[in-house]
Structures are given as structure tokens and as C-alpha cells.
Write an enzyme that holds these catalytic residues in place. Sequence first.
Site, PDB file in Angstrom:
ATOM      1  N   MET A   4      22.182 -30.656 -32.442  1.00 51.59           N
ATOM      2  CA  MET A   4      22.180 -32.093 -32.763  1.00 51.59           C
ATOM      3  C   MET A   4      20.844 -32.731 -32.418  1.00 51.59           C
ATOM      4  SD  MET A   4      25.828 -33.218 -31.132  1.00 51.59           S
ATOM      5  CE  MET A   4      25.460 -34.952 -31.399  1.00 51.59           C
ATOM      6  N   ALA A   5      20.311 -32.338 -31.257  1.00 42.36           N
ATOM      7  CA  ALA A   5      19.049 -32.907 -30.770  1.00 42.36           C
ATOM      8  C   ALA A   5      18.413 -31.888 -29.841  1.00 42.36           C
ATOM      9  CB  ALA A   5      19.298 -34.222 -30.040  1.00 42.36           C
ATOM     10  N   SER A   6      17.099 -32.038 -29.662  1.00 47.46           N
ATOM     11  CA  SER A   6      16.376 -31.094 -28.810  1.00 47.46           C
ATOM     12  C   SER A   6      15.282 -31.843 -28.071  1.00 47.46           C
ATOM     13  CB  SER A   6      15.757 -29.978 -29.663  1.00 47.46           C
ATOM     14  OG  SER A   6      15.093 -29.039 -28.858  1.00 47.46           O
ATOM     15  N   ALA A   7      15.202 -31.603 -26.757  1.00 45.99           N
ATOM     16  CA  ALA A   7      14.202 -32.273 -25.925  1.00 45.99           C
ATOM     17  C   ALA A   7      13.372 -31.238 -25.177  1.00 45.99           C
ATOM     18  CB  ALA A   7      14.881 -33.242 -24.961  1.00 45.99           C
ATOM     19  N   SER A   8      12.609 -31.689 -24.196  1.00 40.78           N
ATOM     20  CA  SER A   8      11.643 -30.811 -23.530  1.00 40.78           C
ATOM     21  C   SER A   8      12.309 -29.757 -22.655  1.00 40.78           C
ATOM     22  CB  SER A   8      10.699 -31.650 -22.670  1.00 40.78           C
ATOM     23  OG  SER A   8      11.436 -32.416 -21.726  1.00 40.78           O
ATOM     24  N   ALA A  38      16.010 -29.113 -22.597  1.00 40.00           N
ATOM     25  CA  ALA A  38      17.260 -28.555 -23.121  1.00 40.00           C
ATOM     26  C   ALA A  38      17.492 -29.041 -24.541  1.00 40.00           C
ATOM     27  CB  ALA A  38      18.419 -28.961 -22.219  1.00 40.00           C
ATOM     28  N   GLN A  39      18.531 -28.484 -25.175  1.00 38.79           N
ATOM     29  CA  GLN A  39      18.967 -28.981 -26.464  1.00 38.79           C
ATOM     30  C   GLN A  39      20.488 -29.033 -26.472  1.00 38.79           C
ATOM     31  OE1 GLN A  39      17.144 -26.113 -29.145  1.00 38.79           O
ATOM     32  NE2 GLN A  39      19.108 -25.104 -29.527  1.00 38.79           N
ATOM     33  N   VAL A  40      21.044 -29.820 -27.405  1.00 35.74           N
ATOM     34  CA  VAL A  40      22.488 -30.039 -27.417  1.00 35.74           C
ATOM     35  C   VAL A  40      23.081 -29.629 -28.759  1.00 35.74           C
ATOM     36  CG1 VAL A  40      22.423 -31.856 -25.696  1.00 35.74           C
ATOM     37  CG2 VAL A  40      22.170 -32.450 -28.098  1.00 35.74           C
ATOM     38  N   ASP A  53      15.097 -41.986 -16.524  1.00 38.40           N
ATOM     39  CA  ASP A  53      14.534 -41.377 -17.728  1.00 38.40           C
ATOM     40  C   ASP A  53      15.060 -42.135 -18.943  1.00 38.40           C
ATOM     41  OD1 ASP A  53      12.960 -39.601 -19.124  1.00 38.40           O
ATOM     42  OD2 ASP A  53      14.427 -37.991 -19.141  1.00 38.40           O
TER      43      ASP A  53
END
Length: 553
Positions: free
Chosen positions: A131-135, A137-139, A288
Site C-alpha cells: 500500500m505504501a513504502s517508507a524509509s 518499512a513498508q505496509v 514524526d
Amino acid sequence: MLRYFHRLLHLFTIYRVVVRYGLDELAFSTDILRPLRLFMYLSPGYWLRPKHLSRGARLRLALEELGPIFIKFGQILSTRRDLLVDDIAVELAKLQDKVTPFDGKLAKQMIEQSYGRSVEEIFAEFQIEPMASASIAQVHAAKLHDGREVVVKIIRPKIGKRIKKDVELLYFAAEMANKYWSEGKRLRPLEVVAEFEKNLHDELDLMKEAANSTLLRRNFTGSDLLYVPEIEWDYTLPNVMVVERIYGLPISEVSELKHQHINLKHLAEAGVEIFFTQVFRDNFFHADMHPGNIFVDVRDPEKPSYIAVDFGIMGTLSTEDQHYLAENFLAFFHRDYRRVAELHVRSEWVPADTRVEEFEGAIRSVCEPIFDRPLKDISFGLVLLRLFQTARRFNMEVQPQLVLLQKTLLNIEGVGRQLYPDLDLWQTAKPFLERWMDERVGWRALFNGIKTQIPLWAEKMPDLPILIHENLVQRQSERKQLQKLNTELQLMRAEMQQRQKQQRLLTVGGVLIISSSILFALQAENISWNMPLVASLLAILGGILIIWDWIRL
């Protein structure tokens, strides 16, 4: 020696990424280096950069390739639209939740390895595409076998080693700054990096993030301002976390919020209240708060509320810092700059020998121009820069424990500026802080303290007669011991006085006998005819005194 070699190798890697994406072009476009723009054509980055990508896309991809620390820097910068040109701001906003993801099949393998069973046994449905990805982790979206919709968060593979290398480089830079830079001691770079490292390691532990989320959810139970999704503890591990799926509009989609006629003024004011509630009421704040972690519940357009996610970085303050910050804010709101200066000296944020009057004048020159102006007309970036310049003159040390708070304030301002530029930040925050201070130091604080202690007093009430009796017995025993001690002291004092008297008699007797001996010696020299008589009398008197003292003993 090997450690320094690895650091230099890492620096070379960073330089290689900068050259590959032609980021030196961005550097030469700044006001500082623009006069040297001709030298840009001598840089290999100018000729090797991918021409089909915009400068914003090149910057975003470079930060992604450099790793999580650089991505976080881009996330913070992305909230400051007032400091960026539009094309760069749009690209950096993608770092909030659109970082290049890792393979979904690898994510599935990591989940199965962590749980020790297949994904199909754990979830009724699991979407391979993230669904989304960050620095960090991702979900992925999923559904439990009981039908509940959830989100599965997975730590990126081998991210720990990447962070370790970046942090080592930061420590190297901090050590050099601390050793060779005149401002090193005041800015305390090593402590700042240590605080940053701690926060990064906290983000790598999803069990800790789940605990943070649970506490924040409890703090806002029943609130119409903020909703925190529920953690599924039975499915949460250090590297995998399962949480209730939420539906909301991303806070960054301001045009859509306007299209749905959302009350942006209420939303902006609610954001300020949430922040101050977390910092001062609960002493536990989301640190954050970039737009990728904030959603809006739009079911009630007139009273929209927030939905927050991603609680890896949370901030807390000591009671002293809380109190001084609240007093500082209120002093600013009342334009009492002398009070601000005195608080800085008392809290030892500036040296004790700082001249309060001079510091007061410096603060006034920075802050007075920003009052009575809406948020759209205030650049907190500029205000902070001027405050830092003022602090530098007065040797104000950086407070590492406040770095997270400062970063969060910048995020809050960035989001608020996009939502409702006419927001009066001062008037929104002032009533809350006045109420908080009244609860802490006023009559209400005294009443609340008594109210808090009443259950403890009620619990102890049945034991009160026994406690009083035990206290009286103990006091009586102590009184007897004190009387006994006084008696012993009086006897010792009398004995010492007696001994002093005896010593005086012995001394006088001894002196008389010695004087008699001297007179007999002088008689031997025929100095005087009556010497023997006097000497004898002295000897007899001295002997009597000594014998009398011996008899008294």
C-alpha cells in the site's frame, strides 16, 4: 585505521550518488554558490546526470539510494513548502509514503519466516503489492480470518546494517565538528547524533512502536480530535506488526479536502491542540508527524478529526523541561521577553553570567515583528534561523532532548501552513497553555493534588489509630533514650571537670617540688643563707598537694 577506511569508502559512495544524479547542479543554483555557476560545467555530475529526469526527481532518487537517514531529511524538508520551489517540494513529498518498495514476494517470505507458518494460515487475504513504502518499512493490506481488515507493516531487509553505516558516518562528522569547530561545544553534535541514533533504533523495533501506539490510543480514548488505530498484539513481532486498517483522506491532499468542503480552520486549530495536549498533558508526543503519517476523517465535514499512524518515534520531556517550555511559550505570548531571558538563564540553557537585559533586547528584536500576523505571513524557518544566530551570540547550548520537539513544531507549521494559512497560532495555543499552567502551579493544582491524595488517605484511615499509637510509643521511646543520653553526658561532663581539678593540684604540687629542687641547687652555690628553709617549705607543700590529690582518687 580500518574504521576510518570504511568511513572514507562510505563518503566516496555518497559522492558517487551525488555525481550520478547531478546534485551539484542544485548546489550551484543556491544563492551562496550562484556566482560560481560557471564551475558547474567542470563537474562530472553535470555531464553524467540523467537528462530525462527533473531536478526534483533526481534529488528524491538520490536520497532514496543514500538510505533511511537521508530519506528522513527529505521528509522533514518536504513539509516546508515555504522553503522549496514547487517541483522539488512535489517530488520530496513522495518520500513520505512512496519510497521505492522492496519485492512483495520477499515481504511474504519474511512474514512466513517470522511466524513459522504460511501467510494463508495467518491471513484470509494478503495483498502482495504494498500500500505504501517508507524509509524503514513498508505496509501491505490484509484481512484476518474473522473478517477484520488490517495492515501488515514489515521492516525492510538488512536495514539495520545500512543505518549502522550512516550513523557511524554521522558520528565521524560530529567528532570532527566537536574537535575542530569553534561552535562544536555549544551545538553538542555528539549528543544530537546519539539522540538521533536512539530514535532510529526505536523505529526498528515494531514491538516498541506497537506499545507506543497503544499508549497514545489510551491517552486519546473518547477524543473527537484524534483516532489511533488498534494494534493486533497476537500478530505483532519485532519485525512485523499488524494493525487495524483505517480509512481517511491524506492530509497532503488539500485540494480534495477543499472540494469536500472540510472545515480547514477547525482542522488546523485541532492540530495545534493535539500537539500541545500530547506535549504538556500527556508528556508523550508523536515526533514524526509528516503528512504521510496523518489522515483526516471526513465523515463530519464541519468537525473533521485526525487519524495518525506510524509511532516509531515518540518524544518525552522531563518535568523541568515541560515547565520551562510552557513558561517560555506563555512569556512569548504575553511578549514578556525579560521573563524569557530569565527562564533561559535559570534553566542553564545559556551561561549563568549572561546579562539578562542584553539577552532580553536580542530576543525582542527577533520576536516582536512576528506578532499580530497570521501564519501565512510568518516564516518560522527565518525566525528559528534568527533565534539560532541570537543564541550563538550568547553561547546558548543545543538541548538534544528538545531536538525532536523542534522538528515536530516545524512539521506542525508546515502542515498548518498548507491547511489554513490564516491560522493564528498564538491565540490557538495560549488558552491551552494558561489552563495547563493553572493546573500545575495555581489553586487548581493544589485542589487536584488533594483530590489525588484522598484515595490514599481513605485507604490509610482504618489504620490511623494504630499508626497514632505506634507513633506515640516511638516518640516516648525516643524521649527516654534522649533523657538517658543527657544523663550520661552530664556524668561525663562532671567527671571531666573533676579530672581537670585533679590535674591542676598535681601540676601545682609538681611545680612546688621542682622549685624546691632549684632552691637547693642554688644553696649549693652559697647564693643565700635562707634557701634551705624556703626550699623545704616548698617541697613539703608540694608533697601535701600531691598526697591530697592521691587520697581524693
